[in-house]
Design a protein around this motif. Structure first.
Motif, PDB file in Angstrom:
ATOM      1  N   TRP A  66       0.826  -1.067  -0.151  1.00 37.10           N
ATOM      2  CA  TRP A  66      -0.016   0.056   0.100  1.00 37.10           C
ATOM      3  C   TRP A  66       0.756   1.614   0.023  1.00 37.10           C
ATOM      4  CZ3 TRP A  66      -5.326  -0.093  -1.000  1.00 37.10           C
ATOM      5  CH2 TRP A  66      -6.015  -0.918  -0.968  1.00 37.10           C
ATOM      6  N   PHE A  69       0.201   7.855  -2.471  1.00 40.09           N
ATOM      7  CA  PHE A  69       0.884   8.680  -3.332  1.00 40.09           C
ATOM      8  C   PHE A  69       0.478   9.771  -3.722  1.00 40.09           C
ATOM      9  CE2 PHE A  69       0.379   4.562  -5.665  1.00 40.09           C
ATOM     10  CZ  PHE A  69       1.561   3.451  -6.401  1.00 40.09           C
ATOM     11  N   LEU A  77      -3.687   9.850 -10.180  1.00 40.09           N
ATOM     12  CA  LEU A  77      -3.594   9.029  -9.489  1.00 40.09           C
ATOM     13  C   LEU A  77      -3.174   9.510  -7.704  1.00 40.09           C
ATOM     14  CD1 LEU A  77      -4.335   5.728  -9.026  1.00 40.09           C
ATOM     15  CD2 LEU A  77      -2.176   5.262  -8.724  1.00 40.09           C
ATOM     16  N   LYS A  80      -4.173   6.868  -1.268  1.00 39.86           N
ATOM     17  CA  LYS A  80      -3.196   5.583  -0.705  1.00 39.86           C
ATOM     18  C   LYS A  80      -4.191   4.504  -2.157  1.00 39.86           C
ATOM     19  CE  LYS A  80      -2.544   2.960   2.890  1.00 39.86           C
ATOM     20  NZ  LYS A  80      -2.498   2.580   4.599  1.00 39.86           N
ATOM     21  N   HIS A  81      -2.817   3.853  -2.490  1.00 41.24           N
ATOM     22  CA  HIS A  81      -3.980   2.953  -3.322  1.00 41.24           C
ATOM     23  C   HIS A  81      -2.207   0.911  -3.319  1.00 41.24           C
ATOM     24  CE1 HIS A  81      -6.322   4.951  -5.651  1.00 41.24           C
ATOM     25  NE2 HIS A  81      -5.997   5.517  -5.608  1.00 41.24           N
ATOM     26  N   GLY A  83      -0.058  -0.790  -4.980  1.00 39.17           N
ATOM     27  CA  GLY A  83       1.720  -0.068  -5.660  1.00 39.17           C
ATOM     28  C   GLY A  83       2.057  -2.101  -6.218  1.00 39.17           C
ATOM     29  N   PRO A  97       1.275   1.284 -10.143  1.00 35.68           N
ATOM     30  CA  PRO A  97      -0.174   1.321  -8.864  1.00 35.68           C
ATOM     31  C   PRO A  97      -1.041  -0.135  -9.603  1.00 35.68           C
ATOM     32  CG  PRO A  97      -0.412   3.686  -9.617  1.00 35.68           C
ATOM     33  CD  PRO A  97       1.146   3.625 -10.684  1.00 35.68           C
ATOM     34  N   SER A  99      -5.394  -0.417 -10.030  1.00 31.07           N
ATOM     35  CA  SER A  99      -6.423  -0.443  -9.986  1.00 31.07           C
ATOM     36  C   SER A  99      -7.420  -1.073  -9.715  1.00 31.07           C
ATOM     37  CB  SER A  99      -6.462   0.780 -11.070  1.00 31.07           C
ATOM     38  OG  SER A  99      -7.866   1.227 -11.254  1.00 31.07           O
ATOM     39  N   ARG A 127      -8.348  -6.659 -10.618  1.00 38.66           N
ATOM     40  CA  ARG A 127      -6.819  -5.888 -10.494  1.00 38.66           C
ATOM     41  C   ARG A 127      -6.596  -5.111 -12.127  1.00 38.66           C
ATOM     42  NH1 ARG A 127      -6.907  -4.236  -4.860  1.00 38.66           N
ATOM     43  NH2 ARG A 127      -6.820  -6.128  -4.146  1.00 38.66           N
ATOM     44  N   VAL A 129      -3.471  -2.418 -14.233  1.00 36.97           N
ATOM     45  CA  VAL A 129      -2.721  -1.351 -14.380  1.00 36.97           C
ATOM     46  C   VAL A 129      -2.505  -1.277 -15.542  1.00 36.97           C
ATOM     47  CG1 VAL A 129      -0.707  -2.560 -12.303  1.00 36.97           C
ATOM     48  CG2 VAL A 129      -0.743  -3.296 -14.617  1.00 36.97           C
ATOM     49  N   ASN A 133       1.688   4.357 -16.202  1.00 37.89           N
ATOM     50  CA  ASN A 133       1.396   4.920 -15.052  1.00 37.89           C
ATOM     51  C   ASN A 133       2.776   4.849 -13.972  1.00 37.89           C
ATOM     52  OD1 ASN A 133      -1.198   6.338 -15.700  1.00 37.89           O
ATOM     53  ND2 ASN A 133      -1.777   5.218 -14.415  1.00 37.89           N
TER      54      ASN A 133
END
Length: 171
Positions: A66, A69, A77, A80-81, A83, A97, A99, A127, A129, A133
């Motif tokens: 986690w 960013f 973006l 908190k995501h 990565g 990251p 998503s 998820r 990517v 990014n």
């Protein structure tokens, strides 16, 4: 330097007056998130000389952390995501990251979106990517107290293929 600090403080005061005192809840929440990020980033910068990666953690390619960013503009973006670590060098990591937002058909056709089938030790959800990014960041942004996951090598191979297809990276 003192003039720069005073100008920064005046700008933040104006920002606070304009956005934090509004009745528009969305604008108020965005403003509060931004001000929280400034506080967090200031602490990170203030403590960077003393920062140490926890002894029980060895950051490696394929691991998922986690990451904060930060607060970014428009569709960039932020927040908190999870990565995915692609490369580590000292206290800097190149990450991508993750998503849960499914790309459009047009985005999928571009080949720059790659589905990540499974992140071990994370909730089992689809998820994605976007290889565009990819970003170098300080590992100080990693949340070492939250779940740490990893992906299989095939997922990393798929990301490499997406990078190659994008034309931005030479292989």
């Amino acid at each position: 330097m003192e003039e720069s600090l005073n100008n920064a403080k005046k700008s933040l005061d104006k920002f606070y007056e304009k956005y934090c005192t509004t009745d528009d809840n969305k604008r108020k929440l965005l403003a509060c998130d931004y001000l929280k990020w400034i506080t967090i980033k200031t602490k990170i910068i203030y403590n960077e000389k003393d920062f140490r990666i926890p002894e029980n953690i060895q950051i490696k390619r394929g691991m998922v952390f986690w990451i904060n960013f930060g607060y970014n503009i428009d569709e960039e973006l932020g927040g908190k995501h999870p990565g995915l670590v692609l490369r580590i060098g000292g206290k800097t990591a190149i990450v991508i990251p993750l998503s849960t937002q499914e790309p459009t058909q047009e985005q999928l056709k571009s080949g720059t979106y790659v589905e990540i089938m499974k992140v071990y030790n994370f909730k089992n959800v689809r998820r994605w990517v976007n290889v565009l990014n990819t970003i170098p960041i300080s590992v100080q942004r990693f949340d070492f107290n939250s779940s740490i996951g990893n992906v299989k090598g095939t997922e990393l191979d798929n990301i490499n293929a997406g990078m190659k297809k994008s034309g931005l990276w030479k292989f």
